[in-house]
Write a protein that holds these residues in place. Sequence first.
Motif, PDB file in Angstrom:
ATOM      1  N   LEU A 137       0.801  -1.221   0.000  1.00 48.04           N
ATOM      2  CA  LEU A 137       0.000   0.000   0.000  1.00 48.04           C
ATOM      3  C   LEU A 137       0.835   1.272   0.000  1.00 48.04           C
ATOM      4  O   LEU A 137       0.341   2.334  -0.357  1.00 48.04           O
ATOM      5  CB  LEU A 137      -0.933  -0.010   1.215  1.00 48.04           C
ATOM      6  CG  LEU A 137      -1.965  -1.145   1.214  1.00 48.04           C
ATOM      7  CD1 LEU A 137      -2.752  -1.141   2.505  1.00 48.04           C
ATOM      8  CD2 LEU A 137      -2.882  -1.034   0.022  1.00 48.04           C
ATOM      9  N   TYR A 138       2.103   1.205   0.378  1.00 43.12           N
ATOM     10  CA  TYR A 138       2.938   2.395   0.463  1.00 43.12           C
ATOM     11  C   TYR A 138       4.049   2.331  -0.582  1.00 43.12           C
ATOM     12  O   TYR A 138       4.842   1.399  -0.593  1.00 43.12           O
ATOM     13  CB  TYR A 138       3.543   2.523   1.867  1.00 43.12           C
ATOM     14  CG  TYR A 138       4.396   3.741   2.047  1.00 43.12           C
ATOM     15  CD1 TYR A 138       3.841   5.003   2.090  1.00 43.12           C
ATOM     16  CD2 TYR A 138       5.767   3.636   2.164  1.00 43.12           C
ATOM     17  CE1 TYR A 138       4.622   6.126   2.249  1.00 43.12           C
ATOM     18  CE2 TYR A 138       6.566   4.746   2.326  1.00 43.12           C
ATOM     19  CZ  TYR A 138       5.985   5.986   2.362  1.00 43.12           C
ATOM     20  OH  TYR A 138       6.774   7.090   2.519  1.00 43.12           O
ATOM     21  N   VAL A 139       4.107   3.268  -1.480  1.00 43.85           N
ATOM     22  CA  VAL A 139       5.071   3.441  -2.570  1.00 43.85           C
ATOM     23  C   VAL A 139       5.049   2.258  -3.551  1.00 43.85           C
ATOM     24  O   VAL A 139       4.721   2.430  -4.695  1.00 43.85           O
ATOM     25  CB  VAL A 139       6.499   3.729  -2.070  1.00 43.85           C
ATOM     26  CG1 VAL A 139       7.450   3.875  -3.237  1.00 43.85           C
ATOM     27  CG2 VAL A 139       6.526   4.988  -1.233  1.00 43.85           C
ATOM     28  N   ASN A 140       5.426   1.063  -3.161  1.00 35.50           N
ATOM     29  CA  ASN A 140       5.371  -0.140  -3.998  1.00 35.50           C
ATOM     30  C   ASN A 140       6.170   0.020  -5.292  1.00 35.50           C
ATOM     31  O   ASN A 140       5.692  -0.277  -6.379  1.00 35.50           O
ATOM     32  CB  ASN A 140       3.914  -0.496  -4.290  1.00 35.50           C
ATOM     33  CG  ASN A 140       3.754  -1.929  -4.744  1.00 35.50           C
ATOM     34  OD1 ASN A 140       4.658  -2.738  -4.582  1.00 35.50           O
ATOM     35  ND2 ASN A 140       2.618  -2.248  -5.298  1.00 35.50           N
ATOM     36  N   PHE A 141       7.407   0.465  -5.184  1.00 36.44           N
ATOM     37  CA  PHE A 141       8.277   0.648  -6.347  1.00 36.44           C
ATOM     38  C   PHE A 141       8.583  -0.694  -6.998  1.00 36.44           C
ATOM     39  O   PHE A 141       8.941  -1.661  -6.327  1.00 36.44           O
ATOM     40  CB  PHE A 141       9.573   1.345  -5.915  1.00 36.44           C
ATOM     41  CG  PHE A 141      10.563   1.506  -7.016  1.00 36.44           C
ATOM     42  CD1 PHE A 141      10.345   2.436  -8.008  1.00 36.44           C
ATOM     43  CD2 PHE A 141      11.702   0.730  -7.069  1.00 36.44           C
ATOM     44  CE1 PHE A 141      11.259   2.593  -9.028  1.00 36.44           C
ATOM     45  CE2 PHE A 141      12.614   0.873  -8.081  1.00 36.44           C
ATOM     46  CZ  PHE A 141      12.392   1.810  -9.069  1.00 36.44           C
ATOM     47  N   TRP A 192      13.446   0.651  -0.038  1.00 34.58           N
ATOM     48  CA  TRP A 192      13.073   1.635  -1.044  1.00 34.58           C
ATOM     49  C   TRP A 192      12.099   2.657  -0.457  1.00 34.58           C
ATOM     50  O   TRP A 192      12.194   3.846  -0.735  1.00 34.58           O
ATOM     51  CB  TRP A 192      12.454   0.944  -2.249  1.00 34.58           C
ATOM     52  CG  TRP A 192      12.022   1.929  -3.278  1.00 34.58           C
ATOM     53  CD1 TRP A 192      10.759   2.310  -3.547  1.00 34.58           C
ATOM     54  CD2 TRP A 192      12.864   2.681  -4.149  1.00 34.58           C
ATOM     55  NE1 TRP A 192      10.756   3.252  -4.532  1.00 34.58           N
ATOM     56  CE2 TRP A 192      12.038   3.498  -4.930  1.00 34.58           C
ATOM     57  CE3 TRP A 192      14.241   2.743  -4.352  1.00 34.58           C
ATOM     58  CZ2 TRP A 192      12.533   4.368  -5.885  1.00 34.58           C
ATOM     59  CZ3 TRP A 192      14.726   3.608  -5.306  1.00 34.58           C
ATOM     60  CH2 TRP A 192      13.881   4.409  -6.057  1.00 34.58           C
ATOM     61  N   ASN A 193      11.149   2.179   0.347  1.00 33.66           N
ATOM     62  CA  ASN A 193      10.167   3.072   0.956  1.00 33.66           C
ATOM     63  C   ASN A 193      10.818   4.083   1.889  1.00 33.66           C
ATOM     64  O   ASN A 193      10.290   5.179   2.077  1.00 33.66           O
ATOM     65  CB  ASN A 193       9.107   2.283   1.711  1.00 33.66           C
ATOM     66  CG  ASN A 193       8.232   1.474   0.778  1.00 33.66           C
ATOM     67  OD1 ASN A 193       8.210   1.699  -0.424  1.00 33.66           O
ATOM     68  ND2 ASN A 193       7.512   0.529   1.336  1.00 33.66           N
ATOM     69  N   LEU A 194      11.935   3.737   2.478  1.00 33.44           N
ATOM     70  CA  LEU A 194      12.660   4.680   3.334  1.00 33.44           C
ATOM     71  C   LEU A 194      13.617   5.545   2.530  1.00 33.44           C
ATOM     72  O   LEU A 194      13.864   6.703   2.884  1.00 33.44           O
ATOM     73  CB  LEU A 194      13.438   3.922   4.411  1.00 33.44           C
ATOM     74  CG  LEU A 194      12.596   3.228   5.469  1.00 33.44           C
ATOM     75  CD1 LEU A 194      13.488   2.388   6.368  1.00 33.44           C
ATOM     76  CD2 LEU A 194      11.810   4.224   6.276  1.00 33.44           C
ATOM     77  N   LEU A 249      13.873  10.092   1.947  1.00 34.54           N
ATOM     78  CA  LEU A 249      15.135  10.662   2.418  1.00 34.54           C
ATOM     79  C   LEU A 249      15.886  11.361   1.287  1.00 34.54           C
ATOM     80  O   LEU A 249      16.464  12.440   1.498  1.00 34.54           O
ATOM     81  CB  LEU A 249      16.007   9.572   3.039  1.00 34.54           C
ATOM     82  CG  LEU A 249      15.522   9.024   4.380  1.00 34.54           C
ATOM     83  CD1 LEU A 249      16.419   7.879   4.835  1.00 34.54           C
ATOM     84  CD2 LEU A 249      15.481  10.119   5.422  1.00 34.54           C
ATOM     85  N   VAL A 250      15.883  10.795   0.096  1.00 37.41           N
ATOM     86  CA  VAL A 250      16.561  11.422  -1.044  1.00 37.41           C
ATOM     87  C   VAL A 250      15.848  12.712  -1.441  1.00 37.41           C
ATOM     88  O   VAL A 250      16.490  13.735  -1.698  1.00 37.41           O
ATOM     89  CB  VAL A 250      16.652  10.434  -2.231  1.00 37.41           C
ATOM     90  CG1 VAL A 250      17.063  11.134  -3.511  1.00 37.41           C
ATOM     91  CG2 VAL A 250      17.618   9.312  -1.911  1.00 37.41           C
ATOM     92  N   VAL A 251      14.522  12.689  -1.473  1.00 38.35           N
ATOM     93  CA  VAL A 251      13.764  13.902  -1.821  1.00 38.35           C
ATOM     94  C   VAL A 251      14.021  14.997  -0.794  1.00 38.35           C
ATOM     95  O   VAL A 251      14.246  16.157  -1.150  1.00 38.35           O
ATOM     96  CB  VAL A 251      12.260  13.578  -1.933  1.00 38.35           C
ATOM     97  CG1 VAL A 251      11.415  14.843  -2.006  1.00 38.35           C
ATOM     98  CG2 VAL A 251      12.001  12.698  -3.139  1.00 38.35           C
ATOM     99  N   LEU A 252      14.026  14.647   0.468  1.00 38.31           N
ATOM    100  CA  LEU A 252      14.298  15.622   1.527  1.00 38.31           C
ATOM    101  C   LEU A 252      15.714  16.180   1.410  1.00 38.31           C
ATOM    102  O   LEU A 252      15.931  17.389   1.542  1.00 38.31           O
ATOM    103  CB  LEU A 252      14.093  14.978   2.903  1.00 38.31           C
ATOM    104  CG  LEU A 252      14.263  15.882   4.103  1.00 38.31           C
ATOM    105  CD1 LEU A 252      13.164  16.934   4.126  1.00 38.31           C
ATOM    106  CD2 LEU A 252      14.264  15.074   5.371  1.00 38.31           C
TER     107      LEU A 252
END
Length: 141
Positions: free
Chosen positions: A51-55, A98-100, A104-107
């Motif tokens: 349900l979260y990101v799911n890359f 990946w979800n973490l 972090l990269v965007v921030l």
Amino acid sequence: MDNATYCYSTDYTPLTTSKSTRKAGHSTTISMGTSEQIPKDYLVWSLCNTLYVNFCCLGFLALIYSVKARDQKTLGNLKEARESSEKAKWYNILASGWNLLVPLVVLAVLVLLLLYMRSNEGSLPFFGEQNGFQRFFSHFQ
């Protein structure tokens, strides 16, 4: 109703004997099968990753293997359940990483961009001009 109207069968076997005829120290043991450890299915973790990101569908793959592990565990095939459980665990680890990593990269990119703009007082060469960034945003004011 009167108990005399019921017909009881006379050929029955009593479940227990009287206490005086039982042997002391005699107990019944029930074998529950092998003492192998039952594998985990990681279903809740897989649902969260789905349900979260799911890359690249890593969370969905983890969910598939989690359901497969649960089905095999229910059928009693512990070897196949253990293999599916391991796959679900590793897909969950990859999906959680990946979800973490993405936030972090965007921030980090946003913080570095803000620090760079602050150090140059907003003079970021944008569209090939010296104050192009300020001119670009002045169109939206």
